[in-house]
Design an enzyme around this catalytic site. Structure first.
Site, PDB file in Angstrom:
ATOM      1  N   ALA A  66      39.269  26.671   3.258  1.00 15.04           N
ATOM      2  CA  ALA A  66      40.514  26.035   2.860  1.00 15.04           C
ATOM      3  C   ALA A  66      40.162  24.723   2.169  1.00 15.04           C
ATOM      4  O   ALA A  66      39.061  24.214   2.336  1.00 15.04           O
ATOM      5  CB  ALA A  66      41.357  25.771   4.099  1.00 15.04           C
ATOM      6  N   GLY A 105      38.185  29.712   5.594  1.00 12.46           N
ATOM      7  CA  GLY A 105      39.192  30.490   4.891  1.00 12.46           C
ATOM      8  C   GLY A 105      38.580  31.461   3.885  1.00 12.46           C
ATOM      9  O   GLY A 105      39.179  32.491   3.558  1.00 12.46           O
ATOM     10  N   GLU A 108      37.654  34.370   5.895  1.00  7.73           N
ATOM     11  CA  GLU A 108      38.909  35.005   6.316  1.00  7.73           C
ATOM     12  C   GLU A 108      39.495  35.827   5.164  1.00  7.73           C
ATOM     13  O   GLU A 108      40.015  36.920   5.363  1.00  7.73           O
ATOM     14  CB  GLU A 108      39.912  33.942   6.781  1.00  7.73           C
ATOM     15  CG  GLU A 108      39.455  33.236   8.036  1.00  7.73           C
ATOM     16  CD  GLU A 108      40.446  32.183   8.496  1.00  7.73           C
ATOM     17  OE1 GLU A 108      40.540  31.133   7.833  1.00  7.73           O
ATOM     18  OE2 GLU A 108      41.138  32.412   9.504  1.00  7.73           O
ATOM     19  N   GLU A 128      35.077  26.183  11.166  1.00  9.87           N
ATOM     20  CA  GLU A 128      36.236  25.328  11.460  1.00  9.87           C
ATOM     21  C   GLU A 128      36.043  24.466  12.696  1.00  9.87           C
ATOM     22  O   GLU A 128      36.510  23.331  12.765  1.00  9.87           O
ATOM     23  CB  GLU A 128      37.502  26.181  11.640  1.00  9.87           C
ATOM     24  CG  GLU A 128      38.107  26.683  10.344  1.00  9.87           C
ATOM     25  CD  GLU A 128      37.475  27.977   9.834  1.00  9.87           C
ATOM     26  OE1 GLU A 128      36.378  28.343  10.318  1.00  9.87           O
ATOM     27  OE2 GLU A 128      38.063  28.611   8.945  1.00  9.87           O
TER      28      GLU A 128
END
Ligand code: 3HC
Length: 687
Positions: A66, A105, A108, A128
């Site tokens: 992210a 992310g 993911e 994370e």
């Protein structure tokens, strides 16, 4: 080529569409990238000539996560959830083509794809937890469905990425692509899927199985490692949810826990440190493109604990090292300890015997300074005595080739004076390593008044190569770290005379999150550093302990008593000595609560940090925090002393400093910067 938006484009190769993200530096999932993927997938799905899709990235890496810079701002659509949902729902197979790092992310997103291919050098992980977070876009729900609960627990709580080959073994990637032919391989892979009529692999539809008791066993096994941190437990709870709840419900649990972490102070602190580490590399007044000096051969003077540890950093990174020591036995002993350290690491399986031999093969022990003549960098690591250092630098100046960097590992002494012992002060700087030097990440790089820009730049880049977190400090007594540490020690010593016991102070500091308190640290380092029986006046507690041969862990007694496993217990002898000291100094002991212990130890450090900033000995508050994080075990979830001061509130810090001034005017005099910021409602870390 069809541009989807500024950071994504879509091309077709026959029946396969390639959706490429190109958002330097690391293809983070900014709002533009998210929108580009959603639109690109939609366009490919709508195009009747397309039957399969490859999701790839341009530049140095696959999606690295992210966009951390967006955290803490109002969320913007489409969410990462929506992106991944769209990919997974695609009726046409989507293949992730991974190079560089697929992190957070990014992984993911790849887990939302139906298949994953990667080059062998790629690394995949969910880091994370290192930002005080958990994978919040379905990662905790999908990962255990692919790699199993145990592996998933390990990956999300350590945050450490795994290599592509390991990922292949664990089923996280489906095939390895040639290093320089990823795109073509991925397109071909998609074609073969279509030709073979392979089903769409939707990870969300896979089952998860968990052995009974696996979660609690994992918690117990890692309790020490996770102490104080919220994020590991939250990650475990999410994996537990994956094993016990249907996918959509599990995702909701994940979302809720993610938001709790995101809004908490711990994650804020850890995200701040992520940027602090990178910021520390940016040095004011050092223009981009500053040249660096080539460093191939390194010289180290002193084969003691520090010299040995420093040498190991360079040997491990493949540099030839000449280590010089005046005394033959000390030299042999030092080299033996280095070998022993490497062999221990090999026994633990973290090095091969070949690597041990390779490293040791790069080492040239010597008893002559003349052997340093051809070194590109020489680091002096003898004990703290200015006259000896001046003499050594004078010699180095005469012996070592021109253009070499001459550095001192001094912890306190004036680098400018040391530089003055040479005809080339521009080549001199401090390189202050922290003990054990082969383990601790911090390197304080001391910029002398005349240190040349290219010397500084070279040392900063070199630090990165040997795996250190470098922070630039100005010349002052103790530089950044020890200058602040001295104040904590001063207060700890005062506190035990005023009413606390060493173990009270240590407990408070340990509970705050440090690996140990000041007195445990003193026992570990050895109480007799810089102490001698001849000159001891028996006045201080330390004198008295050393005189009783209580010199710390090495003599199995110091402030504490130690058993053969080095477990410590409070010592009645020390208690008696402490009480006697208070009486002799006519200090009336009083009950001191934990809050006061904490504030007295920490607030003067914050205040000193403000002085250091004011004097320009550190460029920014976050550099000070990096020093404490990487050199002294400051708990990452509290961000560092300056960040912690901001968290507590500078008004509060100032207020308490002023109250403490009643006890000792000079010891708690607030720094003008602290006063100014507290009064204006400012903070150190935004200043
Ligand atoms: N978001 C925003 N910026 C990022 C970023 C990210 N995720 N990752 C890196 N950057 C920036 C850095 O701040 C740096 O900027 P600068 O040049 O202005 O200082 C630049 O990209 C280059 O980064 P590095 O200097 O770290 O480059 P390296 O090549 O040494 O390392 C990397 C590359 C391994 C990708 C490393 O940057 C890294 O570990 N990044 C963070 C990865 C991460 O933690 N991802 C998870 C994010 S959280 C998440 O995904 C939540 C989700 O679950 C919902």
């Amino acid at each position: 080529m069809a541009e989807i938006n500024a950071v994504t484009d879509l091309t077709t190769e026959g029946e396969v569409a390639v959706l490429t993200v190109d958002s330097p530096p690391v293809n983070a999932l900014s709002v533009a990238v998210r929108q580009g993927i959603v639109d690109g997938i939609a366009r490919a799905v709508a195009d009747p000539s397309v039957r399969g899709i490859v999701l790839a990235c341009a530049g140095r890496t696959f999606i690295a996560g992210a966009d951390i810079t967006e955290f803490g701002r109002p969320p913007q659509e489409p969410s990462l959830h929506a992106v991944i949902r769209d990919i997974e729902a695609s009726p046409k197979p989507v293949v992730a083509a991974i190079h560089g790092t697929a992190l957070g992310g990014g992984l993911e997103t790849a887990l939302g794809c139906h298949y994953r291919v990667a080059v062998p050098s790629a690394r995949l992980g969910l880091p994370e937890v290192k930002l005080g977070l958990l994978p919040g876009a379905g990662g905790t729900q999908r990962l255990p469905r692919v790699v199993g609960v145990s592996q998933a627990l390990e990956m999300v709580t350590s945050g450490t990425p795994i290599g592509a080959k390991q990922a292949l073994d664990r089923g996280l990637v489906d095939a390895l692509a040639p290093e320089d032919g990823l795109r073509a391989f991925a397109v071909d892979y998609a074609r073969r899927l279509l030709a073979d009529n392979k089903p769409l692999h939707r990870v969300r539809d896979l089952p998860v199985q968990a052995e009974p008791g696996v979660f609690d066993a994992f918690r117990r096994a890692n309790a020490r490692k996770f102490r104080g941190f919220d994020a590991p437990e939250y990650n475990i709870r999410c994996i537990e949810a994956a094993a016990t709840q249907p996918f959509d419900e599990g995702e909701q649990t994940e979302r809720r826990l993610f938001m709790e972490l995101m809004n908490g102070t711990q994650s804020k602190a850890q995200r701040y440190l992520f940027f602090a580490e990178r910021e520390a590399q940016k040095i004011p007044g050092l223009p981009k493109g500053t040249p660096v000096r080539p460093i191939k051969k390194v010289g180290v003077i002193g084969a003691g604990t520090m010299g040995g540890g420093i040498s190991m950093n360079f040997l491990s990174a493949g540099y030839a090292v000449t280590i010089v020591e005046a005394n033959e036995r000390a030299l042999e002993r030092g080299v033996g300890i280095m070998r022993g350290n490497y062999e221990n690491t090999a026994k633990k399986g973290r090095l091969t015997t070949e690597q041990v031999e390779r490293n040791m093969g790069l080492l040239s022990p010597s008893m002559s300074f003349d052997d340093l003549a051809e070194c590109d960098l020489v680091i002096e690591a003898v004990f703290e005595n200015m006259d000896i250092k001046l003499d050594i630098f004078g010699k180095l100046d005469r012996i070592v080739k021109q253009g070499a960097i001459l550095a001192s590992n001094t912890s306190y002494l004036d680098i400018d004076r040391i530089a003055g012992a040479t005809q080339r002060p521009q080549d001199v700087c401090g390189m202050h390593f922290f003990s054990p030097a082969n383990v601790m990440r911090l390197l304080e790089v001391v910029r002398g008044e005349r240190t040349a820009p290219d010397v500084l730049e070279t040392v900063m880049q070199l630090a990165k190569k040997i795996g250190k977190a470098a922070v630039v400090a100005g010349v002052c007594h103790g530089f950044i770290g020890n200058r602040m540490l001295n104040l904590r020690q001063r207060e700890a010593n005062k506190l035990i005379l005023e009413g606390a016991m060493p173990w009270d102070v240590d407990r408070v500091i340990y509970d705050f999150g440090f690996p140990m308190g000041p007195f445990q640290m003193a026992d570990l380092a050895g109480l007799d550093i810089g102490w001698s029986a001849e000159t001891s006046r028996g006045e201080t507690l330390r004198d008295q302990l050393c005189e009783r041969d209580r010199r710390g862990q090495k003599t199995r007694s110091g402030f504490y008593d130690y058993n053969e496993k080095r477990e410590h217990t409070p010592s009645p002898i020390v208690e008696e000595l402490v009480l006697k000291q208070s009486a002799e100094r006519q200090i009336r002991r009083r009950k001191i609560d934990d809050q006061e212990i904490l504030e007295r130890c920490i607030y003067p450090m914050i205040n000193e940090g403000a002085l250091i900033l004011e004097e320009g000995r550190a460029y920014r508050a976050s550099d000070i925090d990096m020093v404490w994080l990487t050199g002294y075990g400051w708990p990452a979830y509290r961000g560092g002393p300056m960040f912690y001061g901001d968290t507590v509130g500078l008004k509060t810090v100032l207020g308490r400093m002023q109250e403490f001034q009643r006890m000792s005017e000079a010891d708690f005099r607030p720094a003008p910067m602290l006063v100014k910021l507290a009064e204006s409602g400012g903070t150190f870390t935004a200043a």
